[in-house]
Design a protein around this motif. Structure first.
Motif, PDB file in Angstrom:
ATOM      1  N   SER A 250       8.265   7.675   1.205  1.00  0.00           N
ATOM      2  CA  SER A 250       9.014   8.839   0.905  1.00  0.00           C
ATOM      3  C   SER A 250       9.859   8.807  -0.173  1.00  0.00           C
ATOM      4  N   LEU A 251      10.170   7.353  -0.545  1.00  0.00           N
ATOM      5  CA  LEU A 251      11.244   7.099  -1.677  1.00  0.00           C
ATOM      6  C   LEU A 251      10.897   7.810  -3.007  1.00  0.00           C
ATOM      7  N   SER A 252      11.526   8.754  -3.540  1.00  0.00           N
ATOM      8  CA  SER A 252      11.101   9.313  -4.819  1.00  0.00           C
ATOM      9  C   SER A 252      12.206   8.932  -5.876  1.00  0.00           C
ATOM     10  N   ASN A 253      13.411   8.594  -5.718  1.00  0.00           N
ATOM     11  CA  ASN A 253      14.349   8.435  -6.511  1.00  0.00           C
ATOM     12  C   ASN A 253      14.839   6.831  -6.404  1.00  0.00           C
ATOM     13  N   LEU A 254      14.835   6.121  -7.306  1.00  0.00           N
ATOM     14  CA  LEU A 254      15.248   4.683  -7.193  1.00  0.00           C
ATOM     15  C   LEU A 254      16.081   4.521  -8.558  1.00  0.00           C
ATOM     16  N   HIS A 255      17.267   3.977  -8.236  1.00  0.00           N
ATOM     17  CA  HIS A 255      18.213   3.393  -9.183  1.00  0.00           C
ATOM     18  C   HIS A 255      18.676   2.073  -8.812  1.00  0.00           C
ATOM     19  N   LEU A 256      18.448   1.406  -9.834  1.00  0.00           N
ATOM     20  CA  LEU A 256      18.848  -0.181  -9.614  1.00  0.00           C
ATOM     21  C   LEU A 256      19.654  -0.795 -10.804  1.00  0.00           C
ATOM     22  N   LEU A 257      20.725  -1.279 -10.484  1.00  0.00           N
ATOM     23  CA  LEU A 257      21.724  -1.989 -11.561  1.00  0.00           C
ATOM     24  C   LEU A 257      21.911  -3.328 -11.101  1.00  0.00           C
ATOM     25  N   GLY A 258      21.668  -4.254 -12.002  1.00  0.00           N
ATOM     26  CA  GLY A 258      22.023  -5.739 -11.742  1.00  0.00           C
ATOM     27  C   GLY A 258      20.827  -6.498 -11.940  1.00  0.00           C
TER      28      GLY A 258
ATOM     29  N   SER B  35       2.797  -4.748  -6.004  1.00  0.00           N
ATOM     30  CA  SER B  35       2.793  -4.461  -4.539  1.00  0.00           C
ATOM     31  C   SER B  35       4.269  -4.211  -3.780  1.00  0.00           C
ATOM     32  N   HIS B  36       5.339  -4.402  -4.715  1.00  0.00           N
ATOM     33  CA  HIS B  36       6.465  -4.216  -4.371  1.00  0.00           C
ATOM     34  C   HIS B  36       7.254  -2.878  -4.529  1.00  0.00           C
ATOM     35  N   ILE B  37       6.604  -1.843  -5.367  1.00  0.00           N
ATOM     36  CA  ILE B  37       6.891  -0.708  -5.928  1.00  0.00           C
ATOM     37  C   ILE B  37       6.869   0.217  -4.971  1.00  0.00           C
ATOM     38  N   PRO B  38       7.723   1.066  -4.637  1.00  0.00           N
ATOM     39  CA  PRO B  38       7.391   2.232  -3.839  1.00  0.00           C
ATOM     40  C   PRO B  38       6.397   3.315  -4.488  1.00  0.00           C
ATOM     41  N   PRO B  39       5.255   3.661  -4.062  1.00  0.00           N
ATOM     42  CA  PRO B  39       4.235   4.156  -4.783  1.00  0.00           C
ATOM     43  C   PRO B  39       4.595   5.684  -5.306  1.00  0.00           C
ATOM     44  N   ASN B  40       5.335   6.391  -4.513  1.00  0.00           N
ATOM     45  CA  ASN B  40       5.473   7.834  -4.833  1.00  0.00           C
ATOM     46  C   ASN B  40       6.821   8.083  -5.733  1.00  0.00           C
ATOM     47  N   LEU B  41       7.378   7.143  -6.437  1.00  0.00           N
ATOM     48  CA  LEU B  41       8.590   7.208  -7.152  1.00  0.00           C
ATOM     49  C   LEU B  41       8.290   8.531  -8.245  1.00  0.00           C
TER      50      LEU B  41
ATOM     51  N   LEU C  71      13.710   1.998   6.480  1.00  0.00           N
ATOM     52  CA  LEU C  71      14.190   3.265   6.466  1.00  0.00           C
ATOM     53  C   LEU C  71      12.994   4.086   6.002  1.00  0.00           C
ATOM     54  N   GLU C  72      12.067   4.843   6.686  1.00  0.00           N
ATOM     55  CA  GLU C  72      10.786   5.336   6.335  1.00  0.00           C
ATOM     56  C   GLU C  72      11.160   6.491   5.757  1.00  0.00           C
ATOM     57  N   MET C  73      12.335   7.196   6.043  1.00  0.00           N
ATOM     58  CA  MET C  73      12.535   8.779   5.722  1.00  0.00           C
ATOM     59  C   MET C  73      13.344   8.535   4.361  1.00  0.00           C
ATOM     60  N   LEU C  74      13.734   7.295   3.778  1.00  0.00           N
ATOM     61  CA  LEU C  74      14.548   7.478   2.750  1.00  0.00           C
ATOM     62  C   LEU C  74      13.869   8.116   1.476  1.00  0.00           C
ATOM     63  N   LYS C  75      14.565   8.857   0.802  1.00  0.00           N
ATOM     64  CA  LYS C  75      14.235   9.614  -0.356  1.00  0.00           C
ATOM     65  C   LYS C  75      14.736   9.223  -1.687  1.00  0.00           C
ATOM     66  N   SER C  76      16.070   8.787  -1.690  1.00  0.00           N
ATOM     67  CA  SER C  76      16.917   8.467  -2.664  1.00  0.00           C
ATOM     68  C   SER C  76      17.591   7.305  -2.490  1.00  0.00           C
ATOM     69  N   LEU C  77      17.598   6.228  -3.247  1.00  0.00           N
ATOM     70  CA  LEU C  77      18.138   4.887  -2.997  1.00  0.00           C
ATOM     71  C   LEU C  77      18.759   4.445  -4.414  1.00  0.00           C
TER      72      LEU C  77
ATOM     73  N   LEU D 238      20.799   6.848   0.276  1.00  0.00           N
ATOM     74  CA  LEU D 238      21.574   5.867   0.287  1.00  0.00           C
ATOM     75  C   LEU D 238      22.087   5.280  -0.924  1.00  0.00           C
ATOM     76  N   ALA D 239      23.216   5.217  -1.138  1.00  0.00           N
ATOM     77  CA  ALA D 239      23.873   4.371  -2.370  1.00  0.00           C
ATOM     78  C   ALA D 239      24.498   3.210  -2.063  1.00  0.00           C
ATOM     79  N   LEU D 240      24.377   2.141  -2.425  1.00  0.00           N
ATOM     80  CA  LEU D 240      24.810   0.830  -1.872  1.00  0.00           C
ATOM     81  C   LEU D 240      25.054   0.046  -2.837  1.00  0.00           C
ATOM     82  N   THR D 241      26.057  -0.619  -2.637  1.00  0.00           N
ATOM     83  CA  THR D 241      26.692  -1.774  -3.712  1.00  0.00           C
ATOM     84  C   THR D 241      26.929  -3.137  -2.754  1.00  0.00           C
TER      85      THR D 241
END
Length: 835
Positions: free
Chosen positions: A667-675, A685-691, A630-636, A611-614
């Motif tokens: 399941s989230l392994s790739n996280l890109h945050l802008l802003g 406690s808020h960070i996905p543990p398997n990044l 979205l428990e199956m999410l791998k890339s955000l 998912l890529a969201l603005t």
């Protein structure tokens, strides 16, 4: 012909070349990367010395020839040197073009110019890269000379066959007496002395001797790399070395036959039985002196049946081109008759990544670039296999390639065709495509209705919209004839003319690829493509998709560029009888604004993996509330922007830009945050543990994030981009970042101190620091022993001296680039990470 990214070196972590499984660490991948030059170590040393020596007459432009018979390893040798950090650092500009047997001077010059700095071209009056395509030969020659006079350059002319072309190029290549070099690879032993009689030294590669052949076999096939190998394994090694005749390409293919059975699940007995089988196969299936074609045919014959056509499919792409795995996997999956195979539960299924890994293990495909998480980004079919595979595919009627330089032969007599650029004639001919013409009664051209796959690489942008598709499909329109076409891939084709009736005449279409086409609209009839699985509109100007898109039952992958799906969400809310497609796996380039109905729909798309969201500051909390389901999410990729499209760097109206509850996304392994993100958003406690990959940009963190991020045990790549951190100090605690391999720090303008404590970052291989103008030293950097390359751009001289002192044996790329070139490079790196 143009190969802009020729096998990225392992010194560029995340994008290295070679053949390995995604889970392998970089050091293991490097062993395979270097396997192509085993036995050539002395040649590497000699070539490097000839490239960087500027003493006396060596400051003049020199042409260095690498000569040898086919498939002897010339290109691999040069590529291994071309990608070295010290070579990249020595030359201002590097370019690589494949010449081939039917070269065209105009296209060679265009290819060279496109690989040189866009900034330099703009300074010389070329506003856009596509403008280069419009220039005539004399204009190109003058422009290329002016560009090359500005820099110390390295140009590789791969596979030069004809001397007359080199004579013309020598007149163009500028000599500023600054140590510029040209490398030529060729089969022709008469070329070296002819192209530069004043510098006759050249490198001539011979077949590997027995010792070198055995060493290469051990590198490419680890079952042979044992202290006390079984007798059967020794017999197999003897057969391979004997049959290969010292050819690296043959050794890699024959060794690959055993590599497919070398997984941990294979028992010793299974492996030994496999050895016996292969010994007999080599004895009976090959002559004493087999050709490379013989070996390639044998390797192909031993592929599992479902994988054979996937291997032939690679021949659709231009020779030696860099193939995105994203594109390849989607094309494979779109052709059900190509990949269907019974799975364990009796349902047909296909694992593209499994097929790809098998081809890589067999050395039939080489990985060129790697993603930040360690999986393959792009690949290449080796030149030595391309001709074999294409001839096999053509003979079997599996596919056919049409080129402007080849006159139409009567009909499309294969179910899969590709349109390639004309590389043997001038630019004027390149926009012409040979398509069968309709009969006098508008009857369908013979074979057109039976096409299953149409892929075009006619990517020249000459200001004229590509009309090949309209010509191809025109006979289908009057009678509303339907086609079997399941794949229509026009990636990179300039504004192709699509018929309004597209959805009516192509009801079986499953893949519609329009990436990089710059199209501005999509035919409304696309809504009638009921079997569509992939719709790729990325990097186009299309801002509207059919309202029914969220209800498309078979759609799995939707790529866009800043597109709102609010109309589709309202349609779903108003028509409750229409079921939502909850199995869609990819939505890329979605925009959600204040009070968007898409917010409620988002949480229901439980099958989403990418998912890529603005969104803006007012909707981000609502968006993250639904994303966490979205428990199956791998890339955000989540970008916060204001209404004018500018990244949000302030906590507007105290709206909480938080990532609360994201830790449940295991399941989230790739996280890109802008802003903007407050420090509370990075609480442990808020960070996905398997990044595995984390990118932050414009986050304006005030507190040191290293304490929290260092505890992420799976993190392999961390990128802190512009204004992601505004503090003055970074402290890496002892024992943290146990898996980190890639670290990039860009434009951290307040950073003055960075401390690395003992046993921290013990796997770090690639460190890049850009525009950190106040950072003077890195305390503790000396203790990291795994570094393979360090890149320093626009940093204080004091920092560069300190780093060199602490890591004297690590290649360091240090450049003082102008600001506009820095921005160009950063944009390129960002785009590369999104592909």
């Amino acid at each position: 012909m143009w190969d802009p990214e020729v096998g990225i070196s392992p010194l560029n972590a995340g994008r290295s070349s070679g053949a390995s499984s995604p889970s392998e660490p970089l050091q293991a991948r490097m062993m395979k990367d270097e396997s192509h030059i085993v036995g050539r170590e002395d040649f590497v040393i000699e070539l490097v010395s000839q490239l960087i020596d500027k003493r006396g007459d060596c400051a003049n432009l020199r042409v260095i020839s690498v000569v040898g018979e086919e498939a002897i390893g010339k290109t691999a040798l040069v590529r291994s040197v071309y990608n070295r950090a010290d070579i990249k650092n020595h030359f201002d500009r590097c370019a690589w073009v494949r010449v081939g047997p039917e070269p065209n001077l105009v296209q060679l010059m265009v290819a060279l110019l496109k690989q040189l700095s866009v900034v330099l071209l703009k300074q010389l009056g070329v506003r856009e890269l596509r403008d280069v395509d419009r220039l005539k030969e004399e204009e190109l020659s003058n422009l290329l000379q002016r560009v090359l006079l500005e820099c110390c350059y390295l140009v590789v002319l791969d596979d030069l066959c004809k001397l007359h072309l080199m004579d013309k190029l020598i007149m163009v290549l500028a000599d500023s007496r600054n140590g510029s070099r040209v490398i030529v690879t060729t089969l022709n032993r008469d070329i070296p002395s002819s192209i530069d009689p004043w510098y006759s030294t050249h490198l001539e590669l011979s077949p590997l001797n027995r010792e070198q052949s055995e060493k290469l076999l051990k590198k490419c096939c680890h079952p042979f790399d044992v202290v006390d190998p079984p007798v059967k394994l020794l017999h197999l090694k003897e057969r391979i070395v004997s049959k290969s005749g010292g050819s690296p390409a043959k050794i890699l293919l024959l060794g690959g036959l055993l590599s497919t059975t070398s997984s941990d699940r294979c028992t010793e007995l299974t492996s030994l039985n496999r050895c016996t089988e292969l010994v007999n196969l080599l004895a009976n299936g090959l002559t004493d002196c087999p050709t490379l074609q013989d070996v390639a045919h044998l390797s192909f014959a031993k592929l599992p049946e479902p994988f054979k056509q996937c291997a032939l499919y690679l021949a659709l792409f231009p020779k030696e081109s860099e193939i995105p795995t994203r594109r390849l996997f989607r094309l494979w999956s779109a052709e059900k008759n190509l990949v269907s195979s019974p799975s364990e539960n009796g349902v047909t299924g296909f694992d593209a990544e499994k097929c790809f890994r098998d081809l890589v293990r067999r050395n039939m495909v080489h990985v060129v670039r790697w993603k930040w998480d360690g999986s393959a980004r792009t690949c290449r079919l080796p030149r030595t296999l391309y001709d074999v595979f294409y001839q096999m595919a053509k003979n079997e009627g599996f596919l056919k390639i049409y080129d402007c330089s080849i006159h139409y032969e009567g009909k499309f007599d294969a179910p899969r065709i590709a349109i390639h650029r004309d590389i043997s004639r001038g630019a004027e001919a390149e926009v012409q495509v040979n398509v069968p013409e309709a009969g006098p009664d508008n009857s369908m051209p013979c074979g057109t209705g039976q096409l299953r796959c149409y892929v075009s690489f006619n990517t020249v942008k000459l200001g004229t919209r590509a009309g090949e598709i309209a010509l191809l499909l025109r006979p289908l329109v009057p009678k509303r004839d339907s086609s079997l076409l399941s794949v229509l891939d026009l990636e990179g084709v300039y504004k192709p003319l699509l018929p309004e009736e597209l959805g009516e005449i192509l009801p079986n279409l499953q893949y519609l690829g329009l990436r990089w086409t710059l199209l501005e609209w999509l035919p409304a009839s696309v809504a009638q493509l009921l079997h569509l699985e992939t719709l790729d509109l990325k990097y186009t100007n299309i801002k509207y998709v059919p309202d029914s898109i969220l209800e498309a039952e078979h759609l799995r992958h939707l790529y866009m560029t800043e597109v709102s799906l609010d109309d589709a969400a309202r349609r779903h809310q108003l028509q409750s009888n229409k079921s939502l497609n909850c199995n869609i796996q990819t939505i890329w380039g979605l925009v959600i604004k204040d009070d968007s109905p898409m917010l409620k729909v988002l949480g229901k798309l439980t099958g989403l993996m990418k998912l890529a969201l603005t969104c803006d500051g007012k909707t981000v909390s609502g968006a993250t509330k639904h994303i966490k389901n979205l428990e199956m999410l791998k890339s955000l990729r989540l970008r916060l922007k204001d209404r004018s499209g500018v990244p949000l760097i302030d906590d507007v109206e105290d709206q909480m830009s938080e990532m609360n509850g994201m830790s449940g996304l295991e399941s989230l392994s790739n996280l890109h945050l802008l802003g903007y993100l407050g420090m509370q958003s990075l609480l442990e406690s808020h960070i996905p543990p398997n990044l595995k990959v984390l990118t932050l940009s414009m986050s304006r963190l005030e507190g040191d994030p290293m304490g929290v991020l260092g505890k992420l045990k799976c993190l392999t790549a961390l990128r802190l981009f512009a204004s992601s951190y505004e503090g003055k100090t970074l402290s890496v605690s002892a024992g943290t970042f146990p898996s980190l391999r890639v670290l990039k720090l860009w434009k951290l303008e307040n950073l003055t101190e960075w401390t690395i404590q003992e046993n921290a970052m013990q796997c770090l291989e690639d460190l890049e620091i850009k525009d950190c103008k106040k950072l003077k030293t890195i305390d503790g950097l000396w203790q990291i022993e795994t570094l393979e390359v360090i890149t320093l751009v626009r940093v204080p001289d004091e920092l560069e001296r300190s780093v060199r002192a602490m890591q004297p044996n690590v290649p360091i790329i240090a450049k003082k680039l102008p600001q506009d070139e820095i921005e160009e490079e950063e944009q390129s790196d960002e785009e590369d990470g999104k592909r």
